[in-house]
Design a protein around this motif. Structure first.
Motif, mmCIF file in Angstrom:
data_model
loop_
_atom_site.group_PDB
_atom_site.id
_atom_site.type_symbol
_atom_site.label_atom_id
_atom_site.label_comp_id
_atom_site.label_asym_id
_atom_site.label_seq_id
_atom_site.Cartn_x
_atom_site.Cartn_y
_atom_site.Cartn_z
ATOM 1 N N GLY B 123 -33.714 -67.532 -78.578
ATOM 2 C CA GLY B 123 -34.196 -68.607 -77.714
ATOM 3 C C GLY B 123 -33.813 -69.987 -78.200
ATOM 4 N N GLU B 124 -33.592 -70.109 -79.510
ATOM 5 C CA GLU B 124 -33.313 -71.423 -80.079
ATOM 6 C C GLU B 124 -31.842 -71.782 -79.992
ATOM 7 O OE1 GLU B 124 -36.644 -71.651 -83.614
ATOM 8 O OE2 GLU B 124 -34.734 -70.709 -84.001
ATOM 9 N N THR B 125 -30.967 -70.768 -79.816
ATOM 10 C CA THR B 125 -29.533 -71.051 -79.768
ATOM 11 C C THR B 125 -29.195 -71.633 -78.413
ATOM 12 O OG1 THR B 125 -29.362 -68.987 -80.953
ATOM 13 C CG2 THR B 125 -27.313 -69.998 -80.276
ATOM 14 N N THR B 126 -28.250 -72.571 -78.407
ATOM 15 C CA THR B 126 -27.824 -73.081 -77.121
ATOM 16 C C THR B 126 -26.915 -72.058 -76.459
ATOM 17 O OG1 THR B 126 -25.835 -74.159 -77.923
ATOM 18 C CG2 THR B 126 -27.864 -75.439 -77.984
ATOM 19 N N LEU B 127 -26.807 -72.150 -75.153
ATOM 20 C CA LEU B 127 -25.956 -71.236 -74.392
ATOM 21 C C LEU B 127 -24.530 -71.327 -74.907
ATOM 22 C CD1 LEU B 127 -25.540 -69.272 -72.119
ATOM 23 C CD2 LEU B 127 -25.458 -71.171 -70.526
ATOM 24 N N GLU B 128 -24.088 -72.550 -75.128
ATOM 25 C CA GLU B 128 -22.725 -72.748 -75.602
ATOM 26 C C GLU B 128 -22.528 -72.095 -76.968
ATOM 27 O OE1 GLU B 128 -21.555 -76.749 -75.372
ATOM 28 O OE2 GLU B 128 -19.540 -76.372 -76.082
ATOM 29 N N ASP B 129 -23.454 -72.309 -77.871
ATOM 30 C CA ASP B 129 -23.336 -71.734 -79.206
ATOM 31 C C ASP B 129 -23.361 -70.216 -79.167
ATOM 32 O OD1 ASP B 129 -25.260 -74.355 -80.865
ATOM 33 O OD2 ASP B 129 -23.160 -74.219 -80.276
ATOM 34 N N LYS B 199 -21.275 -77.753 -86.296
ATOM 35 C CA LYS B 199 -21.495 -78.219 -84.928
ATOM 36 C C LYS B 199 -22.673 -77.487 -84.302
ATOM 37 C CE LYS B 199 -18.195 -78.060 -81.417
ATOM 38 N NZ LYS B 199 -16.917 -78.504 -80.850
ATOM 39 N N ILE B 200 -22.703 -76.185 -84.541
ATOM 40 C CA ILE B 200 -23.786 -75.374 -83.981
ATOM 41 C C ILE B 200 -25.118 -75.814 -84.565
ATOM 42 C CG2 ILE B 200 -24.776 -73.057 -83.992
ATOM 43 C CD1 ILE B 200 -21.903 -71.982 -83.729
ATOM 44 N N LYS B 201 -25.154 -76.033 -85.877
ATOM 45 C CA LYS B 201 -26.401 -76.467 -86.522
ATOM 46 C C LYS B 201 -26.861 -77.787 -85.940
ATOM 47 C CE LYS B 201 -27.305 -73.466 -89.841
ATOM 48 N NZ LYS B 201 -28.561 -72.752 -89.888
ATOM 49 N N ASN B 202 -25.932 -78.660 -85.730
ATOM 50 C CA ASN B 202 -26.230 -79.966 -85.166
ATOM 51 C C ASN B 202 -26.823 -79.833 -83.773
ATOM 52 O OD1 ASN B 202 -25.969 -82.795 -84.499
ATOM 53 N ND2 ASN B 202 -24.577 -82.845 -86.220
ATOM 54 N N ARG B 203 -26.221 -78.948 -82.979
ATOM 55 C CA ARG B 203 -26.716 -78.747 -81.615
ATOM 56 C C ARG B 203 -28.121 -78.179 -81.620
ATOM 57 N NH1 ARG B 203 -22.231 -76.461 -79.210
ATOM 58 N NH2 ARG B 203 -20.536 -77.986 -79.182
ATOM 59 N N GLU B 204 -28.343 -77.248 -82.576
ATOM 60 C CA GLU B 204 -29.682 -76.652 -82.643
ATOM 61 C C GLU B 204 -30.705 -77.715 -82.992
ATOM 62 O OE1 GLU B 204 -28.912 -73.554 -85.426
ATOM 63 O OE2 GLU B 204 -28.127 -72.224 -83.882
ATOM 64 N N SER B 205 -30.332 -78.588 -83.906
ATOM 65 C CA SER B 205 -31.227 -79.670 -84.289
ATOM 66 C C SER B 205 -31.505 -80.584 -83.106
ATOM 67 C CB SER B 205 -30.586 -80.444 -85.443
ATOM 68 O OG SER B 205 -31.367 -81.557 -85.755
ATOM 69 N N ALA B 206 -30.473 -80.877 -82.341
ATOM 70 C CA ALA B 206 -30.651 -81.715 -81.155
ATOM 71 C C ALA B 206 -31.559 -81.023 -80.152
ATOM 72 C CB ALA B 206 -29.299 -82.013 -80.521
ATOM 73 N N ALA B 207 -31.391 -79.723 -80.006
ATOM 74 C CA ALA B 207 -32.227 -78.972 -79.066
ATOM 75 C C ALA B 207 -33.688 -79.004 -79.506
ATOM 76 C CB ALA B 207 -31.740 -77.537 -78.954
ATOM 77 N N ARG B 208 -33.924 -78.873 -80.803
ATOM 78 C CA ARG B 208 -35.305 -78.933 -81.305
ATOM 79 C C ARG B 208 -35.893 -80.308 -81.015
ATOM 80 N NH1 ARG B 208 -33.332 -76.014 -85.621
ATOM 81 N NH2 ARG B 208 -32.973 -77.913 -86.817
ATOM 82 N N SER B 209 -35.093 -81.321 -81.206
ATOM 83 C CA SER B 209 -35.549 -82.677 -80.958
ATOM 84 C C SER B 209 -35.931 -82.858 -79.497
ATOM 85 C CB SER B 209 -34.434 -83.641 -81.359
ATOM 86 O OG SER B 209 -34.831 -84.956 -81.147
ATOM 87 N N ARG B 210 -35.126 -82.346 -78.598
ATOM 88 C CA ARG B 210 -35.434 -82.425 -77.170
ATOM 89 C C ARG B 210 -36.721 -81.681 -76.859
ATOM 90 N NH1 ARG B 210 -29.991 -81.233 -76.485
ATOM 91 N NH2 ARG B 210 -30.482 -79.085 -75.915
ATOM 92 N N ALA B 211 -36.851 -80.494 -77.446
ATOM 93 C CA ALA B 211 -38.049 -79.685 -77.185
ATOM 94 C C ALA B 211 -39.295 -80.414 -77.665
ATOM 95 C CB ALA B 211 -37.935 -78.333 -77.884
ATOM 96 N N ARG B 212 -39.194 -81.024 -78.830
ATOM 97 C CA ARG B 212 -40.312 -81.766 -79.404
ATOM 98 C C ARG B 212 -40.740 -82.880 -78.458
ATOM 99 N NH1 ARG B 212 -38.252 -81.758 -84.439
ATOM 100 N NH2 ARG B 212 -37.030 -83.623 -84.016
ATOM 101 N N LYS B 213 -39.751 -83.621 -78.028
ATOM 102 C CA LYS B 213 -40.013 -84.763 -77.152
ATOM 103 C C LYS B 213 -40.632 -84.303 -75.833
ATOM 104 C CE LYS B 213 -37.298 -88.358 -74.819
ATOM 105 N NZ LYS B 213 -35.945 -88.920 -74.725
ATOM 106 N N GLN B 214 -40.069 -83.277 -75.244
ATOM 107 C CA GLN B 214 -40.548 -82.786 -73.952
ATOM 108 C C GLN B 214 -41.967 -82.242 -74.069
ATOM 109 O OE1 GLN B 214 -38.443 -82.735 -70.931
ATOM 110 N NE2 GLN B 214 -40.560 -82.671 -70.247
ATOM 111 N N ALA B 215 -42.227 -81.503 -75.140
ATOM 112 C CA ALA B 215 -43.554 -80.907 -75.314
ATOM 113 C C ALA B 215 -44.624 -81.990 -75.435
ATOM 114 C CB ALA B 215 -43.571 -80.021 -76.557
#
Lengths: 179, 261
Positions: B123-129, B199-215
């Motif tokens: 669930g944490e991986t981006t579709l692209e990754d 790059k993948i790690k970076n994207r995952e971190s960005a995704a976590r950041s988005r999730a944090r903000k949205q939540a």
């Protein structure tokens, strides 16, 4: 397959993946109020380690004193959210909490250990479960790699009745942004 | 070697993200699940091509007025890469592919820190990754007859070369800075993999950041509406109490004692 945004998830516990990484999906049926450092803990709010040094004040709902509840507190992102190989890290475990009282009235199985994240922003999750009866719970051998789901299965606690989480990063952390 | 690459190599291409702001590929699989709403089956048990079809259908309906996303050369290449990937996985479900990827990791010791590292959950991986990892897995396993997503990521500069060699991205990146020793066939791949992983790690971190903000945002929105309701209720109660207390105070004045006899 036309409408894709009609049922977008809004629940903060799901969006933050607390439901998923730690808890199974559930419906809130009991009130859970957590206070730390004088503030009320709401989902996704931020605390620094200095603000969560002492255990939070926890008040619960529930019909009456006869229903007993278990409180579990874990770090979902230990030691680092990008590599959480210690997930979940058990910070606190209290059982036999009578309904409509607070954690202070329960039995502390694992004492409160204050969060001290060194890397990244961690989700600290407090989950409340209804016990089928008064029961003896054995403290796990160690705090790391605790499995809340497995614990719930082992003690027939079922799905959570309430949960809340907050974010915690080290004192000098830059909030996820480069300094 | 017709290389269109300057010394920056893969790095500069990382700045041209395939996943633009309104592309679904930069979302985590959990976010994709939320956006797709109700589906017949959970995301993990879907076949890879089912998942991609759902995503493209959603993207199309979302951006029907903006044709550039769905028909841009980069997007078309991305689809080709994804389709060839799908063929390589011959109808496996998302969960199965994920398992395969991790078994592949264990066998080839790709990761630098094996025993302590835990992979992010699906669930944490981006579709692209997810697709990149799948592409890497396939490339490693079968020496890349499949056009990897990696080359699609670099497509903007390499369009004439695509399809002419099994791993065009590796040829084209021969200009990249090398480790300071004799060049061996494995090195370029390792550099690529390391960069992709970063790059993948970076994207995952960005995704976590988005999730944090949205939540947190969602929490505040629901708190506000709760407080507004409570506030209205309390104000009404206050008014009511004021009206009630007025009725009682008048008679009291009239009944006041003037002497104590």
């Amino acid at each position: 397959m036309t409408k894709h945004h009609m049922t977008r998830e809004r629940n903060p516990l799901v969006v933050s993946r607390v439901v998923g990484d730690v808890l199974d999906p559930f419906t809130t049926t009991v009130e859970l109020r957590v206070y730390t450092d004088g503030r009320m803990v709401c989902n996704g709010c931020n605390f620094r380690p200095s603000q969560v040094v002492t255990q939070p004040r926890v008040e619960i709902g529930g019909e009456d004193f006869r229903s007993l509840y278990t409180l579990v507190m874990v770090d979902a992102d230990a030691p680092s959210p990008s590599n959480p190989y210690l997930r979940e890290y058990l910070h606190w475990l209290v059982t036999d909490i009578p309904g409509s009282t607070g954690a202070g009235f329960g039995k502390e199985i694992v004492s409160y250990e204050s969060p001290q994240p060194s890397m990244g922003i961690h989700r600290l999750v407090l989950g409340l479960f209804r016990q089928p009866r008064r029961q003896t719970v054995n403290a796990p051998g160690r705090r790391q790699n605790f499995d809340t789901r497995e614990f719930s299965r082992l003690y027939s606690l079922g799905s959570p009745v309430a949960a809340v989480y907050y974010n915690c990063q080290r004192e000098g952390g830059t909030g996820g942004r480069r300094a | 070697m017709n290389s269109h690459v300057s010394g920056g190599g893969l790095q500069s291409h990382a700045q041209h993200p395939i996943a633009r702001q309104n592309s679904w590929f930069s979302l985590t699989l959990a976010e994709v699940k939320n956006q797709l709403g109700d589906l017949d089956k959970p995301l993990g048990s879907m076949n890879v091509d089912e998942l991609l079809n759902n995503v493209w259908a959603a993207e199309a309906s979302h951006s029907s007025s903006m044709n550039r996303i769905s028909t841009s050369p980069a997007a078309m290449l991305q689809r080709q890469a994804s389709l060839s990937l799908v063929r390589a996985f011959s109808g496996k479900t998302v969960d199965e592919v994920w398992k395969d990827i991790h078994q592949g990791y264990k066998m080839s010791n790709v990761k630098e820190v094996h025993n302590q590292e835990m992979e992010p959950t699906l669930g944490e991986t981006t579709l692209e990754d997810f697709l990149v990892k799948a592409g890497l897995h396939v490339a490693n396993a079968s020496l890349g007859p499949v056009m990897s997503l990696d080359s699609a990521l670099n497509s903007q500069n390499f369009s004439p070369q695509i399809g002419s060699s099994p791993s065009p991205s590796i040829d084209a990146l021969s200009d990249t800075s090398m480790p300071g020793r004799k060049r061996q066939p494995g090195d370029l791949e390792k550099t690529l993999e390391r960069r992709l992983r970063r790059k993948i790690k970076n994207r995952e971190s960005a995704a976590r950041s988005r999730a944090r903000k949205q939540a947190y945002h969602n929490e505040l929105v629901s708190k506000v509406s709760l407080l507004e309701e409570e506030n209205m209720k309390l104000k009404k109660e206050k008014k009511f109490e004021q009206m009630v207390s007025c009725n009682f105070s008048e008679p009291r004045y009239q009944l006041r004692r003037t002497s104590s006899f």
